[in-house]
Design a protein around this motif. Structure first.
Motif, PDB file in Angstrom:
ATOM      1  N   ARG A   7      -5.133 -81.583 -45.069  1.00  0.00           N
ATOM      2  CA  ARG A   7      -5.071 -82.685 -44.114  1.00  0.00           C
ATOM      3  C   ARG A   7      -3.673 -82.803 -43.493  1.00  0.00           C
ATOM      4  NH1 ARG A   7      -8.931 -83.878 -47.718  1.00  0.00           N
ATOM      5  NH2 ARG A   7     -10.776 -85.042 -46.996  1.00  0.00           N
ATOM      6  N   ARG A   8      -2.656 -82.614 -44.312  1.00  0.00           N
ATOM      7  CA  ARG A   8      -1.292 -82.682 -43.770  1.00  0.00           C
ATOM      8  C   ARG A   8      -1.054 -81.546 -42.770  1.00  0.00           C
ATOM      9  NH1 ARG A   8       1.646 -82.842 -48.385  1.00  0.00           N
ATOM     10  NH2 ARG A   8       1.494 -85.115 -48.418  1.00  0.00           N
ATOM     11  N   LEU A   9      -1.589 -80.369 -43.058  1.00  0.00           N
ATOM     12  CA  LEU A   9      -1.460 -79.256 -42.126  1.00  0.00           C
ATOM     13  C   LEU A   9      -2.195 -79.551 -40.819  1.00  0.00           C
ATOM     14  CD1 LEU A   9      -0.462 -76.377 -41.586  1.00  0.00           C
ATOM     15  CD2 LEU A   9      -2.569 -75.528 -42.641  1.00  0.00           C
ATOM     16  N   THR A  10      -3.369 -80.169 -40.928  1.00  0.00           N
ATOM     17  CA  THR A  10      -4.114 -80.547 -39.727  1.00  0.00           C
ATOM     18  C   THR A  10      -3.335 -81.573 -38.902  1.00  0.00           C
ATOM     19  OG1 THR A  10      -6.195 -80.161 -40.897  1.00  0.00           O
ATOM     20  CG2 THR A  10      -6.298 -81.460 -38.877  1.00  0.00           C
ATOM     21  N   ILE A  11      -2.700 -82.514 -39.580  1.00  0.00           N
ATOM     22  CA  ILE A  11      -1.891 -83.522 -38.880  1.00  0.00           C
ATOM     23  C   ILE A  11      -0.754 -82.849 -38.123  1.00  0.00           C
ATOM     24  CG2 ILE A  11      -0.251 -85.399 -39.272  1.00  0.00           C
ATOM     25  CD1 ILE A  11      -2.082 -86.364 -41.513  1.00  0.00           C
ATOM     26  N   CYS A  12      -0.092 -81.876 -38.753  1.00  0.00           N
ATOM     27  CA  CYS A  12       1.011 -81.189 -38.093  1.00  0.00           C
ATOM     28  C   CYS A  12       0.552 -80.451 -36.846  1.00  0.00           C
ATOM     29  CB  CYS A  12       1.686 -80.222 -39.070  1.00  0.00           C
ATOM     30  SG  CYS A  12       2.558 -81.037 -40.436  1.00  0.00           S
ATOM     31  N   ILE A  13      -0.583 -79.779 -36.926  1.00  0.00           N
ATOM     32  CA  ILE A  13      -1.084 -79.022 -35.773  1.00  0.00           C
ATOM     33  C   ILE A  13      -1.485 -79.952 -34.641  1.00  0.00           C
ATOM     34  CG2 ILE A  13      -2.904 -77.459 -34.990  1.00  0.00           C
ATOM     35  CD1 ILE A  13      -2.911 -76.218 -37.768  1.00  0.00           C
ATOM     36  N   VAL A  14      -2.241 -81.014 -34.964  1.00  0.00           N
ATOM     37  CA  VAL A  14      -2.683 -81.951 -33.923  1.00  0.00           C
ATOM     38  C   VAL A  14      -1.479 -82.660 -33.300  1.00  0.00           C
ATOM     39  CG1 VAL A  14      -4.040 -84.032 -33.482  1.00  0.00           C
ATOM     40  CG2 VAL A  14      -4.940 -82.241 -34.973  1.00  0.00           C
ATOM     41  N   VAL A  58      -3.303 -90.738 -35.541  1.00  0.00           N
ATOM     42  CA  VAL A  58      -3.828 -89.425 -35.927  1.00  0.00           C
ATOM     43  C   VAL A  58      -3.716 -89.236 -37.429  1.00  0.00           C
ATOM     44  CG1 VAL A  58      -3.395 -86.943 -35.754  1.00  0.00           C
ATOM     45  CG2 VAL A  58      -3.404 -88.350 -33.699  1.00  0.00           C
ATOM     46  N   ASN A  59      -2.593 -89.632 -37.993  1.00  0.00           N
ATOM     47  CA  ASN A  59      -2.398 -89.519 -39.435  1.00  0.00           C
ATOM     48  C   ASN A  59      -3.409 -90.378 -40.192  1.00  0.00           C
ATOM     49  OD1 ASN A  59      -0.288 -88.765 -41.741  1.00  0.00           O
ATOM     50  ND2 ASN A  59      -0.801 -90.919 -41.980  1.00  0.00           N
ATOM     51  N   ASP A  60      -3.641 -91.597 -39.704  1.00  0.00           N
ATOM     52  CA  ASP A  60      -4.573 -92.498 -40.381  1.00  0.00           C
ATOM     53  C   ASP A  60      -6.001 -91.997 -40.284  1.00  0.00           C
ATOM     54  OD1 ASP A  60      -5.002 -95.352 -41.558  1.00  0.00           O
ATOM     55  OD2 ASP A  60      -6.417 -95.235 -39.871  1.00  0.00           O
ATOM     56  N   VAL A  61      -6.395 -91.477 -39.123  1.00  0.00           N
ATOM     57  CA  VAL A  61      -7.777 -91.013 -38.948  1.00  0.00           C
ATOM     58  C   VAL A  61      -8.058 -89.802 -39.838  1.00  0.00           C
ATOM     59  CG1 VAL A  61      -9.355 -89.939 -37.298  1.00  0.00           C
ATOM     60  CG2 VAL A  61      -8.016 -91.930 -36.625  1.00  0.00           C
ATOM     61  N   ILE A  62      -7.112 -88.884 -39.935  1.00  0.00           N
ATOM     62  CA  ILE A  62      -7.349 -87.675 -40.723  1.00  0.00           C
ATOM     63  C   ILE A  62      -7.427 -87.997 -42.209  1.00  0.00           C
ATOM     64  CG2 ILE A  62      -6.311 -85.466 -41.390  1.00  0.00           C
ATOM     65  CD1 ILE A  62      -5.311 -85.173 -38.560  1.00  0.00           C
ATOM     66  N   PHE A  63      -6.666 -88.989 -42.682  1.00  0.00           N
ATOM     67  CA  PHE A  63      -6.709 -89.357 -44.095  1.00  0.00           C
ATOM     68  C   PHE A  63      -7.719 -90.452 -44.395  1.00  0.00           C
ATOM     69  CE2 PHE A  63      -2.519 -87.314 -44.548  1.00  0.00           C
ATOM     70  CZ  PHE A  63      -2.731 -86.659 -45.759  1.00  0.00           C
ATOM     71  N   SER A  64      -8.498 -90.896 -43.397  1.00  0.00           N
ATOM     72  CA  SER A  64      -9.420 -92.011 -43.617  1.00  0.00           C
ATOM     73  C   SER A  64     -10.601 -91.643 -44.504  1.00  0.00           C
ATOM     74  CB  SER A  64      -9.938 -92.525 -42.274  1.00  0.00           C
ATOM     75  OG  SER A  64     -10.680 -91.506 -41.602  1.00  0.00           O
ATOM     76  N   ASP A  65     -10.951 -90.355 -44.614  1.00  0.00           N
ATOM     77  CA  ASP A  65     -12.117 -89.968 -45.412  1.00  0.00           C
ATOM     78  C   ASP A  65     -11.808 -89.866 -46.897  1.00  0.00           C
ATOM     79  OD1 ASP A  65     -10.465 -87.827 -45.110  1.00  0.00           O
ATOM     80  OD2 ASP A  65     -12.099 -86.349 -45.094  1.00  0.00           O
ATOM     81  N   ILE A  66     -10.549 -90.081 -47.280  1.00  0.00           N
ATOM     82  CA  ILE A  66     -10.211 -90.069 -48.697  1.00  0.00           C
ATOM     83  C   ILE A  66     -10.558 -91.425 -49.295  1.00  0.00           C
ATOM     84  CG2 ILE A  66      -8.322 -89.897 -50.366  1.00  0.00           C
ATOM     85  CD1 ILE A  66      -6.969 -87.939 -48.604  1.00  0.00           C
ATOM     86  N   ALA A 101       8.629 -75.369 -35.198  1.00  0.00           N
ATOM     87  CA  ALA A 101       9.682 -75.464 -36.212  1.00  0.00           C
ATOM     88  C   ALA A 101       9.834 -76.905 -36.709  1.00  0.00           C
ATOM     89  CB  ALA A 101      11.006 -74.967 -35.616  1.00  0.00           C
ATOM     90  N   LEU A 102       9.732 -77.886 -35.804  1.00  0.00           N
ATOM     91  CA  LEU A 102       9.868 -79.287 -36.197  1.00  0.00           C
ATOM     92  C   LEU A 102       8.783 -79.694 -37.184  1.00  0.00           C
ATOM     93  CD1 LEU A 102      11.273 -82.078 -35.601  1.00  0.00           C
ATOM     94  CD2 LEU A 102       9.440 -82.435 -33.937  1.00  0.00           C
ATOM     95  N   TRP A 103       7.524 -79.380 -36.865  1.00  0.00           N
ATOM     96  CA  TRP A 103       6.432 -79.810 -37.736  1.00  0.00           C
ATOM     97  C   TRP A 103       6.308 -78.937 -38.970  1.00  0.00           C
ATOM     98  CZ3 TRP A 103       4.485 -84.402 -37.614  1.00  0.00           C
ATOM     99  CH2 TRP A 103       4.570 -85.143 -36.435  1.00  0.00           C
ATOM    100  N   ALA A 104       6.791 -77.727 -38.923  1.00  0.00           N
ATOM    101  CA  ALA A 104       6.841 -76.915 -40.138  1.00  0.00           C
ATOM    102  C   ALA A 104       7.839 -77.509 -41.133  1.00  0.00           C
ATOM    103  CB  ALA A 104       7.213 -75.470 -39.792  1.00  0.00           C
ATOM    104  N   CYS A 105       8.983 -77.956 -40.623  1.00  0.00           N
ATOM    105  CA  CYS A 105       9.961 -78.619 -41.495  1.00  0.00           C
ATOM    106  C   CYS A 105       9.379 -79.911 -42.074  1.00  0.00           C
ATOM    107  CB  CYS A 105      11.234 -78.907 -40.713  1.00  0.00           C
ATOM    108  SG  CYS A 105      12.175 -77.436 -40.267  1.00  0.00           S
ATOM    109  N   TYR A 106       8.665 -80.665 -41.246  1.00  0.00           N
ATOM    110  CA  TYR A 106       8.038 -81.897 -41.752  1.00  0.00           C
ATOM    111  C   TYR A 106       7.032 -81.582 -42.850  1.00  0.00           C
ATOM    112  CZ  TYR A 106       4.776 -85.794 -41.977  1.00  0.00           C
ATOM    113  OH  TYR A 106       3.959 -86.794 -42.428  1.00  0.00           O
TER     114      TYR A 106
END
Length: 442
Positions: free
Chosen positions: A48-55, A96-104, A21-26
């Protein structure tokens, strides 16, 4: 020695639901924020944002066992440990957020082709490279034309008008001026200053997100402790009620046995051995039935009536010509549940204060019927009704029997059951019990 019971744990299912619930709200808030700021809901960003929430949810779930170690700590210790421990966790979530968005890919210094054309047309553009340096792109600045040479003294030639465009020779000879200014902001802090600045900024937001979830977890833990305390209180209350019922139920047996032994003694003293032997056999059957089950369990009304028939058979040996019985039970309440031997003290009172107190025949009646959602059971007789001396004092004070019945009804049903007794208008004494109607077949 007895060890203290471990504190109740928050169920894993509830912990995972709180994280989800916390990360779904985020995810929803972050997506709406981007939409309001003018960013399109591009799937590359959403995925990518969804992947960040799950991880991030899995990372925080891995911290849950460490939080369980704080269940027995005081509030101040929890507060201090959480405030300090949230820093590395928020940093991990930020990385984690930086690594997932690093390929952009980052935009080029001039951005798109339109931006480059705008710069070429003379517009100024300010950008920032990966190292955090600020780039200011300026339009090409042409050098001013050279002033004409002054005429020689005494010459009549008119000087040529200055031209705006330089000649090819002069243009070729003049040096090219740079139109870009680079402001180096990280020369002293390293080439990755911009990236770590973004990680630190994201970690600051994640820090308060972690604190919010930890506060929610401890609130859930307190709720579990409260529910466990309520369950224990309910168990203790039920145990106390059962102990009280058992005590009251066992109080009936000595009272009944005392009266029966008096009857046996009277039969032996007058030489009625056969009648005494018959009473002993009936008494044996009576106790075999009453002592075989749990004294706190309820009985069906039909079984309770059968026990009273056995008691009538015992007393009929003493009073063969004076004891008459009448039993009228509505078939609709035969399976209704009542406390075991709840009628025994009432029947004994009628035998003792009505049958034994007179020389004429006395009828003891047991009646049961249904009134709405209640079971109404009445025990009455047509004996003297008026009592004097010791018998009257005992009856007005309820005696052992009526006190026992009243206390058992209160312990079993609380305020939902009542007992009333008194002299009947046509003579005799009556006791009426009202209790909730409980039976599967009623």
């Amino acid at each position: 020695m007895f060890e203290a019971a471990p504190p109740p744990r928050v169920p894993a299912r509830l912990v995972l639901l709180s994280l989800a619930a916390l990360w779904a709200c985020y995810f929803i808030v972050a997506s709406l924020r981007g939409l309001v700021m003018g960013f399109d809901l591009d799937w590359s960003f959403l995925s990518r944002r969804l992947t960040i929430c799950i991880v991030s949810m899995l990372v925080m779930a891995a911290v849950w066992p460490l939080l369980q170690l704080l269940d027995r700590k005081s509030g101040r210790v929890r507060f201090a440990i959480v405030l300090i421990g949230a820093f590395p966790l928020s940093l991990v979530l930020s990385i984690v957020n930086d690594v997932i968005f690093s390929d952009i890919e980052r935009p080029a210094a001039y951005g798109s082709e339109e931006d480059a054309a705008a710069v070429a047309a003379g517009n100024v553009r300010i950008t920032q490279d990966e190292a955090g340096n600020i780039l200011v792109d300026l339009p090409k600045i042409l050098p001013p034309p050279a002033p004409p040479a002054p005429p020689a003294p005494g010459s009549s030639e008119v000087p040529d008008e200055p031209t705006d465009a330089p000649s090819e020779e002069s243009g070729a000879a003049q040096p090219q001026h740079s139109s870009a200014i680079t402001i180096k902001t990280n020369s002293a802090l390293g080439a990755n200053f911009g990236r770590w600045a973004n990680i630190a900024d994201t970690a600051f937001g994640r820090y308060f997100l972690v604190l919010a979830w930890v506060a929610l977890y401890f609130a859930l833990a307190k709720a579990e402790e409260a529910r466990a305390a309520e369950r224990r209180e309910g168990e203790y209350r039920r145990a106390a009620e059962q102990a009280e019922l058992r005590s009251l139920r066992y109080q009936v047996n000595p009272h009944f046995l005392f009266n029966t032994l008096n009857s046996l003694s009277a039969l032996v003293m007058v030489g009625r051995q056969d009648d005494a032997e018959e009473m002993i056999q009936t008494l044996s059957t009576f106790y075999r039935r009453t002592l075989s089950g749990d004294p706190t369990n309820d009985l069906s009304l039909v079984d309770e009536i059968e026990l009273q028939r056995l008691y009538f058979a015992i007393e009929a040996v003493r009073f063969p010509n004076r004891l008459l019985t009448h039993i009228d039970i509505d078939e609709a309440v035969l399976e209704a549940k009542v406390p075991g031997m709840i009628l025994q003290p009432l029947v004994e009172n009628s035998v003792k204060y009505a049958v034994a107190a007179t020389q004429r025949p006395v009828t003891i009646a047991i009646e049961a019927r249904r009134e709405g959602g209640q079971l109404v059971v009445a025990v009455h007789d047509d004996g003297p009704g008026e009592m004097s001396g010791e018998l009257k004092i005992k009856t007005e004070g309820c005696g052992i029997g009526l006190n026992n019945v009243r206390d058992r009804l209160r312990a079993r049903y609380g305020e939902a059951a009542t007992i009333s007794y008194g002299k009947r208008p046509n003579g005799g004494f009556a006791t009426i019990l009202r209790m909730p109607l409980e039976a599967g077949n009623v």
